[in-house]
Design an enzyme around this catalytic site. Sequence first.
Site, short mmCIF file in Angstrom:
data_model
loop_
_atom_site.label_atom_id
_atom_site.label_comp_id
_atom_site.label_asym_id
_atom_site.label_seq_id
_atom_site.Cartn_x
_atom_site.Cartn_y
_atom_site.Cartn_z
N THR A 221 -2.46 1.32 -4.79
CA THR A 221 -2.72 2.51 -3.91
C THR A 221 -4.26 2.95 -4.56
OG1 THR A 221 -2.21 4.71 -3.28
CG2 THR A 221 -1.29 3.98 -5.41
N ASN B 134 -8.65 -1.63 4.44
CA ASN B 134 -8.58 -1.82 2.95
C ASN B 134 -7.55 -2.85 2.23
OD1 ASN B 134 -6.86 0.17 3.31
ND2 ASN B 134 -7.21 1.16 1.09
N ARG C 139 35.17 -38.22 4.49
CA ARG C 139 34.73 -37.66 3.12
C ARG C 139 33.76 -36.61 3.18
NH1 ARG C 139 30.80 -36.88 -0.74
NH2 ARG C 139 29.74 -36.48 1.33
N HIS D 247 30.22 -18.37 0.72
CA HIS D 247 31.55 -18.89 1.19
C HIS D 247 32.43 -17.54 1.51
CE1 HIS D 247 30.68 -23.00 -0.21
NE2 HIS D 247 30.34 -22.91 1.07
N GLU E 122 -3.93 20.93 0.35
CA GLU E 122 -4.82 22.11 0.70
C GLU E 122 -4.22 22.64 2.16
OE1 GLU E 122 -8.58 22.71 -0.59
OE2 GLU E 122 -7.61 23.93 -2.19
N ASP F 290 0.84 -1.28 0.02
CA ASP F 290 0.01 -0.04 0.03
C ASP F 290 1.14 1.21 0.01
OD1 ASP F 290 -2.30 1.70 0.43
OD2 ASP F 290 -1.90 1.65 2.43
N LYS F 291 0.26 2.28 -0.44
CA LYS F 291 1.13 3.59 -0.38
C LYS F 291 0.93 4.29 1.04
CE LYS F 291 0.10 7.47 -2.17
NZ LYS F 291 0.44 8.45 -1.28
#
Length: 1119
Positions: A656, A777, A1038, A1055, A478, A392-393
Amino acid sequence: MAGAPKVYTGERLLYLNNPGLNAQLKFIKNSVSTSKYNPVTFLPKFLFEQFSKYANLFFLFAACIQQIPTVSPTNRYTTIAPLALVLFVAALKELQEDVKRHQSDADLNSRKTKVLVGDQFVEKPWRSVQVGDIVRLESNDFFPADLVIISSSEPEGLCYIETSNLDGETNLKIKQSSPSTSSLTSPQAVSRLTGQMRCEQPNNSLYTFEATLSIASGTSGQKEVPLGPDQILLRGAQLRNTAWLYGLVVFTGHDTKLMRNATAAPIKRTAMERMVNKQVVFLFFILLGLSIGCAVGSLLRNHINGSQMWYVELDTGNVASQFVLDILTFIILYQNLVPISLIVTMEVVRFQQAILINSDLDMYYPVTDTPALCRTSSLVEELGQIHYIFSDKTGTLTCNQMDFQQCSIGGIPYIETVEEGKRGELFSFAEMRANLTGGHETSSVINEFLTLLATCHTVIPETDNDGKITYQASSPDEAALVSGADVLGYRFTTRKPQSIFVDVLGQQQEFQVLNILEFNSTRKRMSSVIRGPDGKVKLYCKGADTVILERLSQGTQPYTEITLNQLEEYATEGLRTLCIAMREIPEEEYRRWAAIYDKAAATINGRADAIDKAAELIERDLFLLGATAIEDKLQEGVPDTIHTLQQAGIKVWVLTGDRQETAINIGLSCRLISESMSLVIVNEESAHETRDFITKRLEAVKNARNAGDFEELALIIDGKSLSYALEKGLNKIFLELAVMCKAVVCCRVSPLQKALVVKLVKKNLQANLLAIGDGANDVSMIQAAHVGVGISGQEGLQAARSADVAISQFRFLKKLLLVHGTWSYQRLSKLILYSFYKNIALYMTGFWFSIQSSFSGQVLEESWTLTFYNVVFTVLPPFVLGVFDQFVGARMLDRYPELYTLGQRNKFFSVRIFWQWIASAVVHSFVIYAATAAVVKDELILPQGWIAGQWVWGTTLYLGCLLTVLAKAALISDIWTKYTLLAIPGSFIFTMGFLPLYAWVAPLLGFSLEYQNLVARLWSSLVFWLTIFGLPVALLLRDFAWKSYKRMFTPEPYHIVQEIQKFNLPDYRPRMEQFQKAIKKVRAVQRLRRNRGFAFSQTEEGQEHLIRAYDTTKTKLAG
């Protein structure tokens, strides 16, 4: 939570102030549950989940047949007791996690609200609220259910709500009651409201609502009142800056739109767990094959040599039934090829890893006192294998907090505080005020600029008892601009229906608001026609640079070029920019235009288009004053986190609800979209156009790739086009294009679309997905992904409650995945492989012995000692490997994010690696069996002259195998701690102390009689000691040689990083940060010259009639 929500048809009918009739309609209650279990469902759900793990199912089967006395060669409780313990521990873990969910639900359902009873409001818990109730909410209250607003303390029934719990947005939204009910402002008046409401049935659409309210009217009987989205208040939202409101409850509990968007808490399984499940099935078939092979061997023995083996008292009855019983016997004998302790070991280790995540101080956020919280510990290793992140943003990447940062007025750039090195280039706000009052050549321009900020908006000022003004705006941009004007001395104080008052440098001035030309996504600008105190009419306009520039007058524009250069500077810093312009309108021209505008406003059909055309007539010949720069404050560390995750091979998609320009702007500022990327923008109006566009772009990208052009792409798609792109037939083409892009941004998407995008990727790609969000949401998206992460720390954020992991800042995702995820994946891989290895290494010796013992079903070791092997003697090494092992330190994982691809490529755990370990265990088991058999061949004579016997052989084999698997654990451990010493050498020391004691005491107590007189025979034998210490050396030489060869001649990247870490080597990679920053800036300017962006989050249209209703000088109703 229950399963899928109930589907309703038709329409819903409810009665006003009539609880009796509403009760007959049997609406659901208002209590909600997000838990996974309840007292009734716990046992069946838990057992179903546990026995869907094939290992548990297999052991249940083995435990059942072990109860048949003639079948089982071991004690009847050696399987059922450990299985019961495993299930008990798993049940405790599930209960602990679910109790937290129940507590959270109980707290929510017990919240208080005021419900109308008679003609007064009574406080009740949320769970008691019913459909048809009328409730009273006060400022900062959360809505207990889905309500229709009846009236409020504000003019014309307006109210402000905050929906951060729903969509993460903290800017306030305006709702308004119907004019027919807005006058009902007292308990007595609202209690006399009678009638009924017909509305849509409960659904998951957050942004739609249709209803008709039928209320009694004195003159005309019933009055029909239409209601829509402006009147609905959703559960989970919050009332803000509105003294009170009355609301009618329409949907309750799981019928509310919020809960209809939520899905039942899903049972999630990791890729590793699913793979183990499959391999357990293969192992079972191998085990079954071994059992059938041994049963066939037994059958042949009876048939060929039965008469010669009279002393065994063979059962010569029904051959078929004996064959089946033999198979069951051998299944019990070989059942431990699948480690019974594996499932519980994995669960406990995961739980411990979750505690390590919860305790990590690097992921603790002191501002809100919030640590990380791993709610679902069974998914920790999935954090190390993520391919895609869906984010989400608002509230996740950004704080949704707008700050007025900089501005350019009359060609001069101003900033709040100037850095020492930039004095002379930038000027402070204090210097701006000095220029304004000191007669500077730009003083008139500064005055007009600040007047525009203080007057051209739809903000409403709220003054509290202390005289402090709060600006209520439908857009955070605004509010930031008006607050900026306030800081600079132009304080907006009062709004009346036709005018506003501004305190200009301490002097109160009235500005008459003649017209407001509202913002929409087509116009990309907003204008106000204002008559100032001097009587002159002026048009103030703010908007995107592209639309403002083409409306400038052809005359003298002294500031255009320099303002554009500064706009580019602002945009490269990720700031949201607007151009500011004005013109003075002659009185006669304004009168002519006002008549055209009034006619357009009165148009019935096509009103919006008519108003836009009228606006075009007046919004011309503008004079450019300057530009503003607002910072949409990103959460700390977001750009670095996204860049690092992309380096780690993780693709980030942003989903978004914001508009396209805002999303692109944020994408650039948070480094999701780089300046070198080409944007693929899908913004079509129909399904056909969307298909056509996506198909053509996909073809073009494929052709470019085939020609060797691997240009980085970013896909931007809006919600409407996305709805077409997700349709069957087009969704796979869309996905193919999206996967080719480095970044994807989906704008204007609904909560359901977020989940559908995640499900589309999940279904069609072999990839692990993580979704992160903070609002309700985002819940469906979080639950749809393999791993869901919620942003916590703010009150009421439901995403964190529904997520598998909760963190308080997006930047913590870096450590969660790159460090804890990688560690968990590597640790769990090692734990699983080692658990299978240690079991097969011992229990396959039983198969080799079966061949030698003529498939008699005889066991070589004492049965309780075999059980102790898993639950006591080798129980600690897997825990220590799973909890404390570190193949690379946290600092290195952070420095080299590319190491994260080890998990994505299944470098530590795959089908091939799994069967390599199984093969190694089988070989080791054969060598151990053959070596010990050779040692005791021809009945080994012990020093005392005693014969060794079967139990001496079995115990020697057992302890030789035990030391081998413990030495194997030591060989694969990457880090040694005090716990490693306790688990590996400690386990062997404990065994060598406990086993002789047990072998001495148990026969005295009447069980494990096989150990009678064993201690004296065994512990005094040099051959015994040489065998148990010689076997591990011979077998693991081994392994050690192969490990050394790989590290020296074919090293893996990790490594090399281990060497860097061990010897603390400096990183000699070229330091190019400064060069890269310069290149980035050049590219940014080039891109912006081609396509200058702007961002302005503004509610589209419908604001003028709301602000015209306000008179902030009037006293509000008490309610």
